[in-house]
Structure formats: structure tokens, C-alpha cells
Design a protein around this motif. Structure first.
Motif, PDB file in Angstrom:
ATOM      1  N   GLN A  84      -2.242  -1.541  -5.906  1.00 47.47           N
ATOM      2  CA  GLN A  84      -2.904  -1.960  -7.142  1.00 47.47           C
ATOM      3  C   GLN A  84      -2.460  -3.343  -7.607  1.00 47.47           C
ATOM      4  O   GLN A  84      -3.013  -3.894  -8.560  1.00 47.47           O
ATOM      5  N   ASN A 123      -1.205  -6.449  -0.330  1.00 49.20           N
ATOM      6  CA  ASN A 123      -2.304  -7.234  -0.861  1.00 49.20           C
ATOM      7  C   ASN A 123      -1.799  -8.619  -1.247  1.00 49.20           C
ATOM      8  O   ASN A 123      -0.784  -8.751  -1.944  1.00 49.20           O
ATOM      9  N   CYS A 153      -8.896  -6.184  -3.095  1.00 53.68           N
ATOM     10  CA  CYS A 153      -8.122  -5.326  -2.189  1.00 53.68           C
ATOM     11  C   CYS A 153      -7.636  -4.055  -2.857  1.00 53.68           C
ATOM     12  O   CYS A 153      -7.226  -3.117  -2.168  1.00 53.68           O
ATOM     13  N   ASP A 154      -7.665  -3.999  -4.163  1.00 58.38           N
ATOM     14  CA  ASP A 154      -7.255  -2.783  -4.864  1.00 58.38           C
ATOM     15  C   ASP A 154      -8.353  -1.735  -4.875  1.00 58.38           C
ATOM     16  O   ASP A 154      -8.103  -0.570  -5.218  1.00 58.38           O
ATOM     17  N   LYS A 155      -9.582  -2.135  -4.473  1.00 55.59           N
ATOM     18  CA  LYS A 155     -10.696  -1.199  -4.514  1.00 55.59           C
ATOM     19  C   LYS A 155     -11.381  -1.003  -3.163  1.00 55.59           C
ATOM     20  O   LYS A 155     -12.086  -0.025  -2.959  1.00 55.59           O
ATOM     21  N   ILE A 156     -11.225  -1.913  -2.235  1.00 51.76           N
ATOM     22  CA  ILE A 156     -11.977  -1.856  -0.992  1.00 51.76           C
ATOM     23  C   ILE A 156     -11.649  -0.602  -0.186  1.00 51.76           C
ATOM     24  O   ILE A 156     -10.508  -0.107  -0.201  1.00 51.76           O
ATOM     25  N   GLU A 157     -12.644  -0.067   0.489  1.00 50.73           N
ATOM     26  CA  GLU A 157     -12.434   1.070   1.376  1.00 50.73           C
ATOM     27  C   GLU A 157     -11.701   0.579   2.620  1.00 50.73           C
ATOM     28  O   GLU A 157     -12.143  -0.363   3.278  1.00 50.73           O
ATOM     29  N   THR A 198      -2.045  -7.911 -11.266  1.00 47.69           N
ATOM     30  CA  THR A 198      -3.132  -6.946 -11.164  1.00 47.69           C
ATOM     31  C   THR A 198      -4.379  -7.534 -11.812  1.00 47.69           C
ATOM     32  O   THR A 198      -4.335  -8.577 -12.453  1.00 47.69           O
ATOM     33  N   THR A 242     -14.890  -7.567  -3.236  1.00 45.70           N
ATOM     34  CA  THR A 242     -14.575  -6.226  -3.728  1.00 45.70           C
ATOM     35  C   THR A 242     -13.210  -6.166  -4.389  1.00 45.70           C
ATOM     36  O   THR A 242     -13.006  -5.475  -5.385  1.00 45.70           O
ATOM     37  N   ASN A 288      -4.852   2.095  -1.422  1.00 40.85           N
ATOM     38  CA  ASN A 288      -4.817   0.705  -1.848  1.00 40.85           C
ATOM     39  C   ASN A 288      -3.675   0.404  -2.807  1.00 40.85           C
ATOM     40  O   ASN A 288      -3.428   1.161  -3.748  1.00 40.85           O
ATOM     41  N   CYS A 345     -10.837  -9.045   1.821  1.00 40.99           N
ATOM     42  CA  CYS A 345     -11.390  -8.018   0.938  1.00 40.99           C
ATOM     43  C   CYS A 345     -12.682  -8.486   0.281  1.00 40.99           C
ATOM     44  O   CYS A 345     -13.256  -7.758  -0.545  1.00 40.99           O
ATOM     45  N   TRP A 367       0.838  -1.201   0.000  1.00 49.30           N
ATOM     46  CA  TRP A 367       0.000   0.000   0.000  1.00 49.30           C
ATOM     47  C   TRP A 367       0.874   1.252   0.000  1.00 49.30           C
ATOM     48  O   TRP A 367       1.958   1.271   0.593  1.00 49.30           O
TER      49      TRP A 367
END
Length: 345
Positions: free
Chosen positions: A85, A202, A123-127, A269, A121, A83, A118, A55
């Protein structure tokens, strides 16, 4: 607590230029393949930095997150984190070897590892505030007979500033944030004196496990007055209460060791690929009471496969002389709060 002196002030001011001594994770090794971490010395200043599994964060001074920020999102994956990517594929039961660029000897404290699912969703997008972390390993006081004691952070230093983390063999497959953290307690006797250094990555876990423990939101992991956060290490100690949620039954740290690097790799990715587990595996051994053991993992390659071999060797206890009444080392240059307090003494 010992009072500050002019010598302490001079040491604080002299150390202000050496803030980078605190360190960050420079790379992650999985079965001999090395993945680059988030390089705080170059990535923040690069227009299109590489997509890595680590991250992003704004702690370009290698600074810390203080207890006064435990309720903020900074404690989740460090200051202003965002996050990653990319991600690293890891088979359940395998080990992840994280390598710090450095760690200061004065910054004694525990090493704690967490996972957060995650879900669907990614892990590259989760809040990040939605992540719920559960412990997979923890290590704290090794020997407290003589202040300030020998700690997990000292084992990390002796292991070339590195730490081995086992991904539980029975964990449910999916994408997770791996949260690796050192808590420095050299100023922990004061309220808001502890220093947290979280690092997040991630990973995509493969396998056939079914276990997914209940987690805790990152902003609820600790409070400033937790017994293991506000803690004076400058005394003889029999035990130390490692902060955070309890370690789930059946989860345990592995004996510390090293992993040879045989190749470099790039984080993947996009959507989950259901990639097969890596060929090589690292056998995990539960940590046993003192004397601590360290496991050396030597990765050998052939045309057909890559295998991992471990050999247990004893950890050498530090021979550095330790005063029975040491002065606490302040962390210079990372906040005016410390220098103002020093100047008033």
C-alpha cells in the motif's frame, strides 16, 4: 547425483527448526534513507501493520516457491502475495539497496531484478497477474572452477546479505513493481528442486526517460525444465544460463557495494505526487569480468545537501574449503516432498 545417507537425513531433521535461516528483505535503502520491508515475523499477526512499500506474503517460514508453482501467481511476488500500500520515490539512474536479514551459504544461485509498470492503475491496486516484468539486472555464476562454484548469492552474503540495484537512467517515469529474486540451486539437479525466493516492492520512478521495454507475465517467467532452473551445480562449470527473459539492450547490473543509512523513512501512499528526485545520487558502474569488484557507497550529510561517494575495493574470494564432490544440501522443513525422498534412501 550423490545418494542420500542417514547422515543427510539427520541433517535435514536437525535443520527443520532452522527454517528461518533462508531470510527475507528486511529493509530497502535509497540515497541513505531506510524503508522498512514486510516483516514476516510480526506483520501477519498485527491487526493494523504499517503501510510499507514491500508486498505482503504468507511465507512466514521464510520458505520458497518451487518450479511446480511457476504457472501459479505465487511465483510473482511470493506465496499469496498482496499489493503493498506504500511506495518509494526513486529517481531514474539512482540505486536501490536491498538488505536481507540473512542468507544461507549452501543456497548458491543467481540474483535477478525485474521491473513491471503499473500504468495508470497504481501498484497498490493493480492485479498482480496483469503485471509484465522485464529484467533490469542479472548475475549468476562468478567462478565455477571448483564445485559448487562461487555465485551471485555468495557475493550477496559477502556484502552483508545485501544487493545493489540500479534503476535504469532512461526508464519512463511512473509507478513500478520492483521484483528482486534469488534462485537457490543446491537441489537444482532434480526436477522441481530449484527454490525461488521473490521479493516485491512498489516504487515511483521520476525523471524524463522514455524507455519501457516489453515485459512478460510473472507466470511465464520460467518453466521447471529451463536450462538455468534444472541445473546441477555439483560439477566444474564454465558458464550458467541465467533463466528468464533476456536482459534488454543497454541494461546492466552495477558493481556491488553498500549504502550507509543516515535516516529512516516511511513509504508514501495515495496518488502520485510528482515528488522531486532525492538530493543524493549513487553513481553506477557496470559489472566487469573477474575479478569482481565491490563498491562502497558512503553517504555524507551537511546542512545543505546529502552526497554519495563510492570507492572500489576488491572482493575477497571465499576461503572456505570446498569438497570436489559435495553432497547437495536439502532445504529442510519446507515441504514433505524433500523428507519423503530422504527417508526412502
Amino acid at each position: 547425483m550423490p545418494s542420500f545417507t542417514s547422515k543427510t537425513l539427520l541433517a535435514a531433521l536437525a535443520g527443520a527448526a532452522a527454517v528461518n535461516a533462508h531470510g527475507h528483505v528486511k529493509n530497502v535503502v535509497v540515497n541513505g534513507a531506510s524503508f522498512q520491508g514486510y516483516d514476516i515475523n510480526s506483520f501477519p499477526y498485527t491487526q493494523n501493520p504499517p503501510k510499507v512499500a514491500a508486498w505482503t506474503a504468507s511465507n512466514t517460514d521464510n520458505g520458497f516457491v518451487g518450479p511446480e508453482s511457476f504457472a501459479s501467481s505465487d511465483i510473482i511476488c511470493h506465496k499469496n502475495s498482496a499489493n503493498a500500500q506504500g511506495r518509494i520515490v526513486v529517481a531514474a539512474g539512482d540505486s536501490v539497496f536491498v538488505q536481507w536479514d540473512t542468507w544461507p551459504e549452501s543456497h548458491h544461485g543467481p540474483v535477478i531484478d525485474y521491473l513491471a509498470s503499473c500504468g495508470n492503475t497504481g501498484c497498490d491496486k493493480i492485479e498482480k497477474t496483469a503485471l509484465e516484468f522485464f529484467k533490469i539486472a542479472e548475475a549468476g555464476l562468478v567462478n565455477g572452477a571448483q564445485a559448487p562454484g562461487r555465485w551471485a548469492s555468495d557475493v550477496l552474503i559477502d556484502n552483508n546479505n545485501s544487493w545493489m540495484i540500479k534503476i535504469p537512467a532512461n526508464i519512463r517515469p511512473g509507478q513500478y513493481v520492483l521484483r528482486h529474486e534469488i534462485i537457490a540451486l543446491h537441489s537444482g539437479g532434480d526436477l522441481n528442486g530449484a527454490q525461488n525466493y521473490p521479493q516485491c516492492f512498489n516504487i515511483e520512478v521520476t525523471g524524463s526517460g522514455t524507455v519501457l521495454p516489453q515485459g512478460v507475465k510473472g507466470t511465464s517467467l520460467y518453466t521447471p525444465t529451463d536450462a538455468g532452473i534444472r541445473f546441477n551445480i555439483y560439477r566444474s562449470l564454465d558458464s550458467y544460463p541465467i533463466p528468464g527473459p533476456a536482459l534488454p539492450a543497454g541494461f546492466a547490473p552495477v558493481a556491488q557495494g553498500s549504502s550507509a543509512i543516515v535516516s529512516s523513512a516511511t513509504a508514501i501512499t495515495g496518488v502520485a505526487t510528482n515528488a522531486p528526485a532525492p538530493i543524493a545520487t549513487t553513481t553506477a558502474v557496470n559489472v566487469v569480468p573477474s575479478p569482481t569488484t565491490i563498491v562502497t557507497s558512503v553517504v555524507q550529510t551537511s546542512a545543505a545537501q546529502t552526497s554519495a561517494v563510492q570507492t572500489a575495493v576488491p572482493v575477497q574470494t571465499s576461503t572456505r574449503p570446498i569438497s570436489t564432490r559435495p553432497q547437495p544440501t536439502r532445504c529442510p522443513g519446507l515441504g514433505r516432498r524433500h523428507l519423503r525422498k530422504v527417508a526412502r534412501a
